[in-house]
Design an enzyme around this catalytic site. Structure first.
Site, PDB file in Angstrom:
ATOM      1  N   LYS A 190      24.183 -34.124 -41.998  1.00 45.62           N
ATOM      2  CA  LYS A 190      24.610 -35.156 -41.021  1.00 45.62           C
ATOM      3  C   LYS A 190      25.736 -36.105 -41.588  1.00 45.62           C
ATOM      4  O   LYS A 190      26.083 -36.181 -42.829  1.00 45.62           O
ATOM      5  CB  LYS A 190      23.106 -36.002 -40.737  1.00 45.62           C
TER       6      LYS A 190
HETATM    7  C1  LIG Z   1      19.867 -33.388 -32.258  1.00 47.40           C
HETATM    8  C2  LIG Z   1      18.932 -33.148 -33.507  1.00 47.40           C
HETATM    9  N1  LIG Z   1      17.823 -33.725 -33.390  1.00 47.40           N
HETATM   10  C3  LIG Z   1      16.802 -33.633 -34.648  1.00 47.40           C
HETATM   11  C4  LIG Z   1      17.329 -33.015 -35.439  1.00 47.40           C
HETATM   12  C5  LIG Z   1      16.125 -32.920 -36.667  1.00 47.40           C
HETATM   13  O1  LIG Z   1      16.456 -33.554 -37.843  1.00 47.40           O
HETATM   14  P1  LIG Z   1      15.895 -33.592 -38.965  1.00 47.40           P
HETATM   15  O2  LIG Z   1      16.293 -32.226 -39.809  1.00 47.40           O
HETATM   16  O3  LIG Z   1      16.129 -34.678 -39.995  1.00 47.40           O
HETATM   17  O4  LIG Z   1      14.406 -33.242 -38.767  1.00 47.40           O
HETATM   18  C6  LIG Z   1      18.390 -32.393 -35.526  1.00 47.40           C
HETATM   19  C7  LIG Z   1      18.823 -31.634 -36.730  1.00 47.40           C
HETATM   20  O5  LIG Z   1      19.770 -31.038 -37.014  1.00 47.40           O
HETATM   21  C8  LIG Z   1      19.366 -32.362 -34.664  1.00 47.40           C
HETATM   22  O6  LIG Z   1      20.422 -31.612 -34.595  1.00 47.40           O
END
Ligand SMILES: Cc1ncc(COP(=O)(O)O)c(C=O)c1O
Length: 388
Positions: A190
């Site tokens: 990210k």
């Molecule tokens: C739009 C979106 N929401 C949520 C997530 C989930 O993030 P995490 O891996 O921190 O749980 C991602 C992960 O790529 C994402 O792209």
């Protein structure tokens, strides 16, 4: 031209984090401090994000998925509720919704920014709708004011899945500051990272409820009890889960968040270089940035039209990887096409399906050198030239 193994440059991954000596020093300081779990560093990180966003409260958690799950639980979303969400997203929000007993209702995106379409969302509202989850695709904020108004007009909660969009905004309004709640991801790929991690931010009543639910439903945090009460002196007042961010992780977050403006500026520079160099290739569309938008540039997407480009999206990805040692990615395989969700019945999703068939994410991150950006541009040009 195909490069031989001997002359091929090292593999350029689609993404790579930027970790410096500052993060290492902050983690070392935490390790030496004697306090490893959610405590003073997590609190500092929360305050920094809260103050930058200008929201009432923020809670640092173990992932964006955890933040989404807590957001839905804190908002009282559960059995029989419908929640409107784009299908052009990652599975995290729909999965967390299913875990609460609610039903995700997939609606289409608009064809310019590929963000959830306010009109499609409005058309999907029923008397069971409890909330709208927007997602800022790739770091381009959705039409936040339209969604705020829509939610208010219908008495719905607005939740921003801002996993891609920390530091993005529009007309001075930050993504993640308009919804009742917003969630951020600090996963390794990210715009800033803690390895794994997330943040929930927004209305104080909802974030406080989430904080309670995210620490087992225990009435006080271990850091609050430290030195003032016996650590064993607690009460469980709600059936919670364990989702807190440890201080070791928050230490990385504090330093990454400090660097985020510079990271975003570098991402924007790479994006501008790509757009200048690729915009004229036939059948290749570069991303549109609407007026007033500060893009977060988590993704630099190109869209390859199979009817007018010399190669399909999948051929481009394959040639870049095998011949030029360049990694790419796709965002996303739409959620309604994933096995768990197939056959669930959705609203028409033509823009979602077109975007998903054409989109390719090029490497775009601060750890990239200008030479690496040029490598990507030259490789794409070479593919177009030889196939034209
Ligand atoms: C739009 C979106 N929401 C949520 C997530 C989930 O993030 P995490 O891996 O921190 O749980 C991602 C992960 O790529 C994402 O792209």
């Amino acid at each position: 031209m195909t490069q031989s193994v001997e002359t091929r440059p090292p593999f350029l991954p689609w993404n790579r984090p930027s970790i410096g000596i500052e993060e290492i020093a902050e983690v070392t300081d935490t390790l030496r401090s004697g306090w490893l779990t959610h405590g003073p560093k997590a609190t500092r990180f929360e305050q920094a994000v809260r103050d930058t966003l200008g929201v009432a409260d923020a809670f640092a958690v173990s992932s964006c998925t955890a933040a989404l799950h807590l957001a839905f639980l804190a908002a009282g979303i559960g059995d029989g509720d419908e929640v409107i969400t784009p299908a052009l997203t990652f599975c995290a929000a729909p999965n967390a919704l299913l875990q609460t007993g609610a039903r995700p209702v997939f609606v289409d995106v608009e064809p310019v920014t590929f963000n959830i379409d306010p009109k499609a969302a409005e058309d999907a509202i029923t008397d069971r709708t409890k909330a709208i989850v927007v997602m800022h695709y790739g770091g381009h904020p959705c039409d936040l004011l339209a969604f705020r108004e829509l939610a208010d007009d219908h008495g719905l909660l607005l939740i921003e899945d801002a996993a891609h969009a920390l530091y993005a905004g529009c007309d001075g309004r930050r993504a993640g500051s308009v919804g009742d709640l917003a969630t951020f991801s600090f996963y390794a790929n990210k715009v800033m990272t803690t390895g794994e991690g997330g943040m929930l931010a927004g209305r104080s009543d909802l974030v406080q409820r989430a904080r309670l639910l995210g620490r087992h439903g225990i009435d006080s945090s271990i850091w609050q009890r430290h030195g003032t009460r016996s650590t064993a002196d607690y009460e469980v007042i709600a059936p919670g889960l364990k989702y807190v961010m440890p201080d070791i992780t928050a230490a990385i977050g504090i330093q990454q968040f400090r660097k985020l403006p510079a990271f975003t500026a570098r991402r924007a520079e790479i994006a501008a270089t790509y757009t200048r160099a690729l915009a004229d290739l036939p059948g290749l569309a570069t991303p549109t940035v609407l007026p007033g938008v500060q893009h977060g540039w988590f993704l630099y997407s190109i869209f390859i039209d199979p009817d007018s480009a010399p190669l399909t999206r999948d051929q481009v990805a394959e040639h870049l990887r095998t011949e030029y040692a360049i990694g790419t990615s796709r965002h996303f395989k739409p959620v309604h096409m994933l096995r768990v969700y197939r056959g669930a019945g959705t609203h028409p999703l033509p823009n979602t399906e077109t975007a998903a068939a054409r989109q390719l994410s090029l490497p775009c991150y601060p750890a990239m050198t200008s030479h690496e950006t040029d490598r990507v541009i030259s490789a794409v040009h070479a593919l177009w030239n030889r196939s034209a």
